[in-house]
Design a protein around this motif. Sequence first.
Motif, PDB file in Angstrom:
ATOM      1  N   THR A   1      -5.111   1.939  -3.631  1.00 32.50           N
ATOM      2  CA  THR A   1      -6.203   1.003  -3.919  1.00 32.50           C
ATOM      3  C   THR A   1      -6.179  -0.195  -2.959  1.00 32.50           C
ATOM      4  O   THR A   1      -5.141  -0.838  -2.763  1.00 32.50           O
ATOM      5  CB  THR A   1      -6.094   0.486  -5.365  1.00 32.50           C
ATOM      6  OG1 THR A   1      -6.115   1.605  -6.269  1.00 32.50           O
ATOM      7  CG2 THR A   1      -7.246  -0.452  -5.693  1.00 32.50           C
TER       8      THR A   1
ATOM      9  N   TYR B   1      -4.848   4.182  10.954  1.00 28.49           N
ATOM     10  CA  TYR B   1      -5.659   3.264  10.154  1.00 28.49           C
ATOM     11  C   TYR B   1      -6.084   2.066  11.015  1.00 28.49           C
ATOM     12  O   TYR B   1      -5.476   1.757  12.039  1.00 28.49           O
ATOM     13  CB  TYR B   1      -4.893   2.770   8.916  1.00 28.49           C
ATOM     14  CG  TYR B   1      -3.639   1.984   9.224  1.00 28.49           C
ATOM     15  CD1 TYR B   1      -3.699   0.625   9.586  1.00 28.49           C
ATOM     16  CD2 TYR B   1      -2.381   2.577   9.159  1.00 28.49           C
ATOM     17  CE1 TYR B   1      -2.552  -0.091   9.863  1.00 28.49           C
ATOM     18  CE2 TYR B   1      -1.234   1.870   9.435  1.00 28.49           C
ATOM     19  CZ  TYR B   1      -1.316   0.532   9.784  1.00 28.49           C
ATOM     20  OH  TYR B   1      -0.181  -0.175  10.079  1.00 28.49           O
TER      21      TYR B   1
ATOM     22  N   GLN C   1      -4.872   7.993  -2.296  1.00 28.26           N
ATOM     23  CA  GLN C   1      -5.795   6.939  -1.870  1.00 28.26           C
ATOM     24  C   GLN C   1      -5.370   5.604  -2.486  1.00 28.26           C
ATOM     25  O   GLN C   1      -5.901   5.182  -3.519  1.00 28.26           O
ATOM     26  CB  GLN C   1      -7.228   7.301  -2.276  1.00 28.26           C
ATOM     27  CG  GLN C   1      -7.715   8.591  -1.627  1.00 28.26           C
ATOM     28  CD  GLN C   1      -9.128   8.981  -2.049  1.00 28.26           C
ATOM     29  OE1 GLN C   1      -9.733   8.376  -2.917  1.00 28.26           O
ATOM     30  NE2 GLN C   1      -9.652  10.022  -1.411  1.00 28.26           N
TER      31      GLN C   1
ATOM     32  N   CYS D   1       0.833  -1.207   0.000  1.00 26.62           N
ATOM     33  CA  CYS D   1       0.000   0.000   0.000  1.00 26.62           C
ATOM     34  C   CYS D   1       0.866   1.255   0.000  1.00 26.62           C
ATOM     35  O   CYS D   1       0.598   2.219  -0.730  1.00 26.62           O
ATOM     36  CB  CYS D   1      -0.908  -0.003   1.226  1.00 26.62           C
ATOM     37  SG  CYS D   1      -2.257  -1.214   1.139  1.00 26.62           S
TER      38      CYS D   1
ATOM     39  N   ALA E   1      -5.739   6.593   3.671  1.00 31.61           N
ATOM     40  CA  ALA E   1      -5.894   7.500   2.525  1.00 31.61           C
ATOM     41  C   ALA E   1      -5.808   8.941   3.027  1.00 31.61           C
ATOM     42  O   ALA E   1      -5.898   9.204   4.236  1.00 31.61           O
ATOM     43  CB  ALA E   1      -7.223   7.248   1.822  1.00 31.61           C
ATOM     44  N   TYR E   2      -5.673   9.872   2.074  1.00 29.57           N
ATOM     45  CA  TYR E   2      -5.612  11.303   2.412  1.00 29.57           C
ATOM     46  C   TYR E   2      -6.464  12.047   1.394  1.00 29.57           C
ATOM     47  O   TYR E   2      -6.320  11.845   0.183  1.00 29.57           O
ATOM     48  CB  TYR E   2      -4.175  11.802   2.372  1.00 29.57           C
ATOM     49  CG  TYR E   2      -3.992  13.221   2.842  1.00 29.57           C
ATOM     50  CD1 TYR E   2      -3.849  13.513   4.192  1.00 29.57           C
ATOM     51  CD2 TYR E   2      -3.962  14.278   1.914  1.00 29.57           C
ATOM     52  CE1 TYR E   2      -3.686  14.835   4.620  1.00 29.57           C
ATOM     53  CE2 TYR E   2      -3.796  15.583   2.341  1.00 29.57           C
ATOM     54  CZ  TYR E   2      -3.661  15.860   3.703  1.00 29.57           C
ATOM     55  OH  TYR E   2      -3.502  17.170   4.124  1.00 29.57           O
ATOM     56  N   VAL E   3      -7.361  12.868   1.884  1.00 31.17           N
ATOM     57  CA  VAL E   3      -8.274  13.597   1.010  1.00 31.17           C
ATOM     58  C   VAL E   3      -7.835  15.061   0.935  1.00 31.17           C
ATOM     59  O   VAL E   3      -7.671  15.725   1.964  1.00 31.17           O
ATOM     60  CB  VAL E   3      -9.725  13.511   1.529  1.00 31.17           C
ATOM     61  CG1 VAL E   3     -10.659  14.304   0.613  1.00 31.17           C
ATOM     62  CG2 VAL E   3     -10.161  12.054   1.604  1.00 31.17           C
TER      63      VAL E   3
END
Length: 328
Positions: A240, A307, A238, A231, A245-247
């Motif tokens: 898969t 996470y 983000q 990952c 993730a980071y927005v």
Amino acid sequence: MQTSPVVKVLAAWVLAILLIVACCSALVAAMNSRLYSPEHRVERYLGALQEGDGGQALGLLDAAVPEGVDPSLLDGDALRAASAPLEDIEVQDARDTGADRVEVPVSYQLDGAAQTTLFELEQTGTTWGVFDVWEFTRTTLPTLRISAPTLDMATVNGMDVGLGDGATDLASFYPAIVTAQVSGPYLTSPQQQAVVTGSGDTPAQLDLATTTTPELEQAVTDRVHAFLDSCAAQAVFQPTGCPFAYVTTEPVAADVVWTIEEYPSVTIMAEDGGWALAPLEGSARLETTFRDYFSGAETDISESIAYQFEADLTVTGNAVTVTPIVDD
């Protein structure tokens, strides 16, 4: 009155014949009491067990093997191991049980406890009209079940035996000692033992309660680390199929770099006859550079992202599978 020479010769011949008949009768009696006795047939059967000669043992016992059972205990090293723990074996004198039928007790010691197995035999005729023929009363070999849920293999009397759907039924000669355990790299169990004393025994069941090994924990840890590393190798906000993730809507001025800041601590639990993992928690760090829409100024970013995810665990023999479950 003197006896004629002819009469003397005839008398001598008659006496010789009587002596021969008496000797033959004594020999036949001795042979019937030993080589052709029911006790001797039992001794031959026990000797075949100790030698691991399953073919001879089955032929002497004249027993049926139940359909659909595993025959692994019926020959070779596994058969020798079944009789090896028996001590002070003594074949006792046959006892009449009816017309042309006897039972022969065999006593022995096992773990300091006295045990006895009764063999039933019947006289089925004679050889050459003089020597008795004794055969075991026909019966069916006893069976026992080995169970180790989720596993496909167990060690039975030192031999690997396949377990279909976590269990198998094995046929066994008797008397016999059957030991079973799991001794794989990832799962082990204490050794279980069953004593098979006769064909009429209630089928025994050895349920092997497995426990995990440090090697399993390390194998699961390695697979979890490999998943998270894959990952982190995705240079996107983000990744898969990943738990972090980071927005953002900010324009990026440099590569997106993920590193695993804290790997989860692995805890393996027994669940529904199998194995499960406790929820996995840790943190990953995101590093990149943003460029301001209006001024063009660049800002370095370094954020810790917590996470959490779950994973299915499957352990079969020498194989370990960890399947992460990540919400979309």
